[in-house]
Design a protein around this motif. Sequence first.
Motif, PDB file in Angstrom:
ATOM      1  N   LYS A 230      -5.222   9.010  -5.417  1.00 18.39           N
ATOM      2  CA  LYS A 230      -3.800   8.922  -5.084  1.00 18.39           C
ATOM      3  C   LYS A 230      -3.573   8.109  -3.816  1.00 18.39           C
ATOM      4  O   LYS A 230      -2.659   7.274  -3.744  1.00 18.39           O
ATOM      5  N   LEU A 231      -4.396   8.333  -2.816  1.00 17.40           N
ATOM      6  CA  LEU A 231      -4.215   7.624  -1.551  1.00 17.40           C
ATOM      7  C   LEU A 231      -4.500   6.135  -1.698  1.00 17.40           C
ATOM      8  O   LEU A 231      -3.744   5.290  -1.193  1.00 17.40           O
ATOM      9  N   LEU A 236      -2.778   0.401  -1.855  1.00 19.22           N
ATOM     10  CA  LEU A 236      -2.819  -0.924  -2.483  1.00 19.22           C
ATOM     11  C   LEU A 236      -1.512  -1.289  -3.187  1.00 19.22           C
ATOM     12  O   LEU A 236      -1.408  -2.351  -3.786  1.00 19.22           O
ATOM     13  N   ALA A 237      -0.526  -0.410  -3.099  1.00 16.22           N
ATOM     14  CA  ALA A 237       0.767  -0.684  -3.731  1.00 16.22           C
ATOM     15  C   ALA A 237       1.491  -1.817  -3.003  1.00 16.22           C
ATOM     16  O   ALA A 237       1.260  -2.051  -1.815  1.00 16.22           O
ATOM     17  N   PHE A 248       8.026   4.015  -4.532  1.00 13.31           N
ATOM     18  CA  PHE A 248       7.463   2.879  -5.264  1.00 13.31           C
ATOM     19  C   PHE A 248       6.377   2.107  -4.518  1.00 13.31           C
ATOM     20  O   PHE A 248       5.459   1.606  -5.149  1.00 13.31           O
ATOM     21  N   GLY A 249       6.476   1.977  -3.213  1.00 12.50           N
ATOM     22  CA  GLY A 249       5.548   1.125  -2.483  1.00 12.50           C
ATOM     23  C   GLY A 249       4.559   1.900  -1.644  1.00 12.50           C
ATOM     24  O   GLY A 249       4.187   3.029  -1.963  1.00 12.50           O
ATOM     25  N   ARG A 250       4.128   1.281  -0.556  1.00  9.91           N
ATOM     26  CA  ARG A 250       3.217   1.934   0.382  1.00  9.91           C
ATOM     27  C   ARG A 250       4.057   2.791   1.338  1.00  9.91           C
ATOM     28  O   ARG A 250       4.798   2.261   2.160  1.00  9.91           O
ATOM     29  N   PRO A 251       3.967   4.095   1.234  1.00 11.63           N
ATOM     30  CA  PRO A 251       4.851   4.962   2.029  1.00 11.63           C
ATOM     31  C   PRO A 251       4.405   5.067   3.480  1.00 11.63           C
ATOM     32  O   PRO A 251       3.235   4.845   3.810  1.00 11.63           O
TER      33      PRO A 251
END
Length: 301
Positions: A230-231, A236-237, A248-251
Amino acid sequence: MGPKPGQKTVLITGCTPGGIGHALCMEFHAKGVHVIATARNPAVLSEMAALGMTTFPLDVTDEESIKACHKAVSHLTGGKLDILVNNAGRTHTHPATDISLPDVRQTFETNVFGVMAMCAAFADLLIDSRGLIINIASLAAITPYVFGSVYCASKGAVTSYSRTLRLELKPFGVRVMVAMAGTVRSRIASHAHRTLPENSIYQRVRGMFERRLTFSQNNATVETGEFARKLVAKALAPEWPLILRAWFGRPDWFWAGGWATGVWFATWLGEWVLDFVMYRMIGMKQLEGVLREEERQKKLK
């Protein structure tokens, strides 16, 4: 063997097999990222080296060790680093009234000052790549984790530090993600445990304290590989605007592991919820009963 042209790189601290760092190494490697795995004893990293990862010795509490690692990484990558994961950590379970300050300082050296030192040392490589810093924190940062005051304080310091670091590095294009880890299978609770002093006010509930020592490994504990998957997926999002990052993206904040969803929800209801739950979950109501009985016996004498 170094990274291929155009291949992303990630440096992870605390990668001894069996822990979160090791699982992150394996997952990043599976996703095609060149992994730079580190540990105080590089001999434990031989399996990862055989898979094609780069391995370096690193003690995050030692300034010279950090300098040597920075030099080696800079030479390996041509002066760039895409992702830094500050994972190295030390558990600390002891009543606040029984702490040893030298022991506390050692925990802060690893959990807090080591994170700060790594971010400062590798900032130049991250700026050159407009990279990402991931600081592994814990739900303990915002949860009254009974008998964990020192650990909670160290992770609370990491979260506060990371929030400010995020703003300071934003103009340079470097992102900072805080991983609010819940209960995750790891090696952190497998080290030698602290014991209660003979004069501890908690000797009367010694069994409760001893059960607490391995609480994180026995309560809704998530497997290390699942947490890592998950991480890494979030790391890599692609980038999304601030308001959409969490979905949706890198939080900025990554919540995963046992109890993570519940604690996140409780933060919206008020800190009294966590106080109420943790007090009973760890067994402090039991201690209340013991103290009441002691008072009753005194009155009978």
